[in-house]
Design a protein around this motif. Structure first.
Motif, PDB file in Angstrom:
ATOM      1  N   GLY A   1      -2.615  -8.111  -2.735  1.00 35.79           N
ATOM      2  CA  GLY A   1      -3.962  -7.620  -2.452  1.00 35.79           C
ATOM      3  C   GLY A   1      -4.144  -7.461  -0.967  1.00 35.79           C
ATOM      4  O   GLY A   1      -3.208  -7.660  -0.183  1.00 35.79           O
TER       5      GLY A   1
ATOM      6  N   GLU B   1      -5.371  -9.769   4.124  1.00 33.93           N
ATOM      7  CA  GLU B   1      -5.914 -10.017   5.472  1.00 33.93           C
ATOM      8  C   GLU B   1      -7.376 -10.453   5.379  1.00 33.93           C
ATOM      9  O   GLU B   1      -7.905 -11.076   6.290  1.00 33.93           O
ATOM     10  CB  GLU B   1      -5.836  -8.753   6.344  1.00 33.93           C
ATOM     11  CG  GLU B   1      -4.421  -8.225   6.595  1.00 33.93           C
ATOM     12  CD  GLU B   1      -3.970  -7.188   5.565  1.00 33.93           C
ATOM     13  OE1 GLU B   1      -4.527  -7.172   4.436  1.00 33.93           O
ATOM     14  OE2 GLU B   1      -3.054  -6.422   5.886  1.00 33.93           O
TER      15      GLU B   1
ATOM     16  N   LYS C   1       7.607   3.516  -2.090  1.00 35.20           N
ATOM     17  CA  LYS C   1       8.273   2.512  -2.923  1.00 35.20           C
ATOM     18  C   LYS C   1       8.654   3.027  -4.307  1.00 35.20           C
ATOM     19  O   LYS C   1       9.380   2.360  -5.036  1.00 35.20           O
ATOM     20  CB  LYS C   1       7.393   1.268  -3.015  1.00 35.20           C
ATOM     21  CG  LYS C   1       7.345   0.560  -1.675  1.00 35.20           C
ATOM     22  CD  LYS C   1       6.438  -0.621  -1.609  1.00 35.20           C
ATOM     23  CE  LYS C   1       6.362  -1.111  -0.162  1.00 35.20           C
ATOM     24  NZ  LYS C   1       5.395  -2.182   0.032  1.00 35.20           N
TER      25      LYS C   1
ATOM     26  N   ALA D   1       0.797  -1.221   0.000  1.00 35.49           N
ATOM     27  CA  ALA D   1       0.000   0.000   0.000  1.00 35.49           C
ATOM     28  C   ALA D   1       0.836   1.281   0.000  1.00 35.49           C
ATOM     29  O   ALA D   1       0.330   2.352  -0.302  1.00 35.49           O
ATOM     30  CB  ALA D   1      -0.906  -0.024   1.230  1.00 35.49           C
ATOM     31  N   LYS D   2       2.127   1.176   0.349  1.00 32.61           N
ATOM     32  CA  LYS D   2       2.916   2.411   0.522  1.00 32.61           C
ATOM     33  C   LYS D   2       3.517   2.864  -0.807  1.00 32.61           C
ATOM     34  O   LYS D   2       4.716   2.751  -1.040  1.00 32.61           O
ATOM     35  CB  LYS D   2       4.028   2.161   1.541  1.00 32.61           C
ATOM     36  CG  LYS D   2       3.505   1.750   2.913  1.00 32.61           C
ATOM     37  CD  LYS D   2       4.665   1.341   3.824  1.00 32.61           C
ATOM     38  CE  LYS D   2       4.181   0.743   5.119  1.00 32.61           C
ATOM     39  NZ  LYS D   2       5.234   0.022   5.838  1.00 32.61           N
TER      40      LYS D   2
ATOM     41  N   ASN E   1       8.446  -7.587  -2.494  1.00 34.58           N
ATOM     42  CA  ASN E   1       7.997  -6.783  -1.354  1.00 34.58           C
ATOM     43  C   ASN E   1       6.577  -6.284  -1.589  1.00 34.58           C
ATOM     44  O   ASN E   1       6.293  -5.667  -2.607  1.00 34.58           O
ATOM     45  CB  ASN E   1       8.923  -5.569  -1.139  1.00 34.58           C
ATOM     46  CG  ASN E   1       8.344  -4.604  -0.116  1.00 34.58           C
ATOM     47  OD1 ASN E   1       7.650  -3.671  -0.465  1.00 34.58           O
ATOM     48  ND2 ASN E   1       8.600  -4.844   1.146  1.00 34.58           N
TER      49      ASN E   1
ATOM     50  N   GLY F   1     -10.305  -1.856  -6.554  1.00 39.94           N
ATOM     51  CA  GLY F   1      -9.567  -3.100  -6.783  1.00 39.94           C
ATOM     52  C   GLY F   1      -8.869  -3.504  -5.503  1.00 39.94           C
ATOM     53  O   GLY F   1      -8.095  -2.730  -4.935  1.00 39.94           O
TER      54      GLY F   1
ATOM     55  N   GLY G   1       7.623  -6.544   6.553  1.00 36.74           N
ATOM     56  CA  GLY G   1       6.873  -7.103   7.665  1.00 36.74           C
ATOM     57  C   GLY G   1       5.555  -7.712   7.210  1.00 36.74           C
ATOM     58  O   GLY G   1       5.235  -8.857   7.545  1.00 36.74           O
ATOM     59  N   ASP G   2       4.771  -6.958   6.424  1.00 34.15           N
ATOM     60  CA  ASP G   2       3.463  -7.462   6.002  1.00 34.15           C
ATOM     61  C   ASP G   2       3.598  -8.604   5.018  1.00 34.15           C
ATOM     62  O   ASP G   2       2.800  -9.543   5.023  1.00 34.15           O
ATOM     63  CB  ASP G   2       2.638  -6.349   5.351  1.00 34.15           C
ATOM     64  CG  ASP G   2       2.012  -5.449   6.397  1.00 34.15           C
ATOM     65  OD1 ASP G   2       1.451  -5.989   7.358  1.00 34.15           O
ATOM     66  OD2 ASP G   2       2.112  -4.228   6.259  1.00 34.15           O
ATOM     67  N   SER G   3       4.578  -8.543   4.153  1.00 34.34           N
ATOM     68  CA  SER G   3       4.745  -9.600   3.148  1.00 34.34           C
ATOM     69  C   SER G   3       5.127 -10.913   3.832  1.00 34.34           C
ATOM     70  O   SER G   3       4.585 -11.974   3.504  1.00 34.34           O
ATOM     71  CB  SER G   3       5.832  -9.212   2.144  1.00 34.34           C
ATOM     72  OG  SER G   3       5.628  -7.890   1.721  1.00 34.34           O
TER      73      SER G   3
HETATM   74  N1  ATP Z   1      -5.359  -3.219  -3.686  1.00 37.12           N
HETATM   75  C1  ATP Z   1      -5.149  -2.837  -2.441  1.00 37.12           C
HETATM   76  N2  ATP Z   1      -5.839  -1.834  -1.909  1.00 37.12           N
HETATM   77  C2  ATP Z   1      -5.620  -1.438  -0.625  1.00 37.12           C
HETATM   78  N3  ATP Z   1      -4.702  -1.986   0.186  1.00 37.12           N
HETATM   79  C3  ATP Z   1      -3.981  -2.982  -0.300  1.00 37.12           C
HETATM   80  C4  ATP Z   1      -4.156  -3.447  -1.627  1.00 37.12           C
HETATM   81  N4  ATP Z   1      -3.271  -4.448  -1.829  1.00 37.12           N
HETATM   82  C5  ATP Z   1      -2.574  -4.602  -0.688  1.00 37.12           C
HETATM   83  N5  ATP Z   1      -3.000  -3.736   0.233  1.00 37.12           N
HETATM   84  C6  ATP Z   1      -2.536  -3.612   1.637  1.00 37.12           C
HETATM   85  O1  ATP Z   1      -1.149  -3.382   1.667  1.00 37.12           O
HETATM   86  C7  ATP Z   1      -0.713  -3.643   3.002  1.00 37.12           C
HETATM   87  C8  ATP Z   1       0.744  -4.040   3.028  1.00 37.12           C
HETATM   88  O2  ATP Z   1       1.513  -3.065   2.387  1.00 37.12           O
HETATM   89  P1  ATP Z   1       2.981  -2.611   2.870  1.00 37.12           P
HETATM   90  O3  ATP Z   1       3.450  -1.693   1.815  1.00 37.12           O
HETATM   91  O4  ATP Z   1       2.884  -2.135   4.289  1.00 37.12           O
HETATM   92  O5  ATP Z   1       3.776  -4.023   2.849  1.00 37.12           O
HETATM   93  P2  ATP Z   1       5.229  -4.434   3.406  1.00 37.12           P
HETATM   94  O6  ATP Z   1       6.258  -3.605   2.760  1.00 37.12           O
HETATM   95  O7  ATP Z   1       5.330  -5.912   3.313  1.00 37.12           O
HETATM   96  O8  ATP Z   1       5.202  -4.099   4.951  1.00 37.12           O
HETATM   97  P3  ATP Z   1       6.189  -3.174   5.860  1.00 37.12           P
HETATM   98  O9  ATP Z   1       6.494  -1.957   5.076  1.00 37.12           O
HETATM   99  O10 ATP Z   1       5.326  -2.949   7.077  1.00 37.12           O
HETATM  100  O11 ATP Z   1       7.399  -3.977   6.176  1.00 37.12           O
HETATM  101  C9  ATP Z   1      -1.600  -4.756   3.494  1.00 37.12           C
HETATM  102  O12 ATP Z   1      -2.150  -4.377   4.740  1.00 37.12           O
HETATM  103  C10 ATP Z   1      -2.681  -4.899   2.406  1.00 37.12           C
HETATM  104  O13 ATP Z   1      -3.991  -4.989   2.932  1.00 37.12           O
END
Ligand code: ATP
Ligand code: 3PG
Length: 400
Positions: free
Chosen positions: A323, A326, A204, A199-200, A319, A295, A356-358
């Protein structure tokens, strides 16, 4: 950088270890203990060497003062179970409780200090304020071991400043993480693909700029997709969109084309009426996302396409979930991607999952860590490493 072995005989020495124990919690229940598990070998090795081990770590982002919900107490319990050794929990970080726990420690004992971020000095912008807190931490110990890979990109007291005050070494976890990521930045076996989701989006995008120089294929899923689709002229309905990044993304798409880097985008998505597991949802092609839907996962044809694009890859970094995994209706894309990585790992490819989330996603979906080449404990840290940035927690160890 010095390794722990370079610190000499540690029997009886007070060793301050910075670990990354920032785990997801639901109330006092740890929902994924991956970062604690990854931190155990260094703590165990120091304890077995007869050191008095003082572990320090953060949890969440409290604002420089104690908050019950961010206490490391549940982590102390889990750490003790994994170590099969009592862990003394100090209910402050550098105060009376911490000092008495350290003073009472015998050779081989393990103490965990309360959340570093309950102290404003830990994350202070002012170098003096940080140095003062680092001085208090350093006062508890004889040597410092930096083992929290997930925080080495942070210029914070327990990561950066304290390493200037004590003889310091890098821990085994950070060594392993850096070694694997180094293989991705120097002559990765090709084809080399990077899969980005989550989501970030703006966090990224900077890394995409760098990845276009090194990767052969870039697969985009998750919430990031919609800024890319918008840049290509598609309508994205109520999907996650960073409008102010659309122009930058157009630039990346052009740059990728010029350099012969293939950018693979989904061809279909699961579109829901709202961000909820109960919402009405359907699979639509990317040129038919209804204006009143968002989406929330890549669709089944996209999962197949991504698996095909990964099948011949020899190196993959992933990374960000594909989707909103959760919620069960939107987990299939992430599960399919994890499966594709597992398949190529068993064929000998190097696969790295970062974030973390991945990492939590692949475990929640039933995959095991050893089905991948490496699961990194660092999200932001691994991306910043791949971006080629200097990471303060590593550069400071070069100085010591
Ligand atoms: N299409 C989407 N719309 C909204 N949110 C989404 C979508 N796809 C994924 N996500 C959300 O993205 C989040 C994870 O994104 P993030 O960028 O934080 O991942 P990460 O890099 O693995 O984690 P971290 O940065 O905490 O180590 C999840 O909570 C997921 O629900
Ligand atoms: O979760 C992480 O990526 C690390 O523990 C760092 O946490 P932070 O982003 O709050 O500094």
């Amino acid at each position: 950088m010095k390794s722990i072995a370079d610190l000499g005989d540690l029997r009886g020495k007070r060793v301050l270890v910075r670990s990354d124990l920032n785990v997801p919690l639901e109330g006092a229940t740890i929902t994924d203990d991956g970062r604690i598990v990854a931190s155990v070998p260094t703590i165990e090795a120091l304890s077995e060497a007869g050191a008095r081990v003082i572990v320090c770590a953060h949890l969440g982002r409290p604002k420089g003062a104690p908050e019950d919900k961010y206490s490391l107490a549940p982590v102390a319990t889990r750490l003790g179970e994994l170590l099969e050794h009592d862990v003394t929990f100090a209910d402050d970080t550098v105060g009376e409780s911490a000092r008495s726990a350290v003073d009472g420690a015998q050779d081989g004992d393990v103490v965990l200090l309360e959340n570093l971020r309950f102290n404003a000095g830990e994350t202070a912008k002012s170098a003096e304020e940080r140095a003062e807190f680092a001085g208090q931490l350093a006062g508890l110990a004889d040597v410092f071991v930096s083992d929290g890979f997930g925080v080495v990109h942070r210029e914070q007291a327990s990561v950066f400043d304290v390493a200037r005050l004590l003889p310091s070494a890098v821990g085994g976890l950070v060594e392993t993480e850096v070694e694997v990521l180094r293989r991705l930045t120097t002559e990765p076996e090709r084809p080399y693909a990077v899969v980005l989701g989550g989501a970030k989006v703006s966090d990224k995008l900077a890394v995409i700029d760098n990845l276009i120089q090194t990767a052969d294929r870039l697969l985009i899923g998750g919430g990031m997709v919609f800024t890319f689709l918008k840049a290509q002229g598609h309508e994205v309905g109520k999907s996650l969109l960073e409008q102010d990044q659309v122009e930058a993304v157009k630039g990346y798409l052009d740059q990728a084309q010029q350099r012969g880097v293939e950018i693979v985008l989904p061809v279909d998505v699961v579109a829901a009426t709202e961000f909820s597991a109960e919402a009405d949802h359907e699979v639509v092609t990317i040129d038919a996302i209804p204006a009143d839907r968002m989406g929330l996962d890549i669709g089944p044809r996209s999962s197949e396409l991504f698996a095909e694009k990964l099948a011949d890859c020899r190196t993959v970094f992933w990374n960000g979930p594909m989707g909103a995994f959760e919620m069960e209706p939107y987990a299939a894309g992430t599960a399919a991607l994890a499966k594709a990585l597992v398949d190529i790992t068993s064929d000998g490819a190097l696969t790295v999952v970062g974030g973390g989330d991945s990492a939590a996603a692949v475990r929640q979906l039933g995959f095991k860590d050893d089905q991948f080449g490496h699961i990194s404990t660092g999200g932001g840290a691994s991306l910043e490493y791949l971006e080629g940035k200097d990471l303060p927690g590593l550069t400071v160890l070069d100085e010591s």
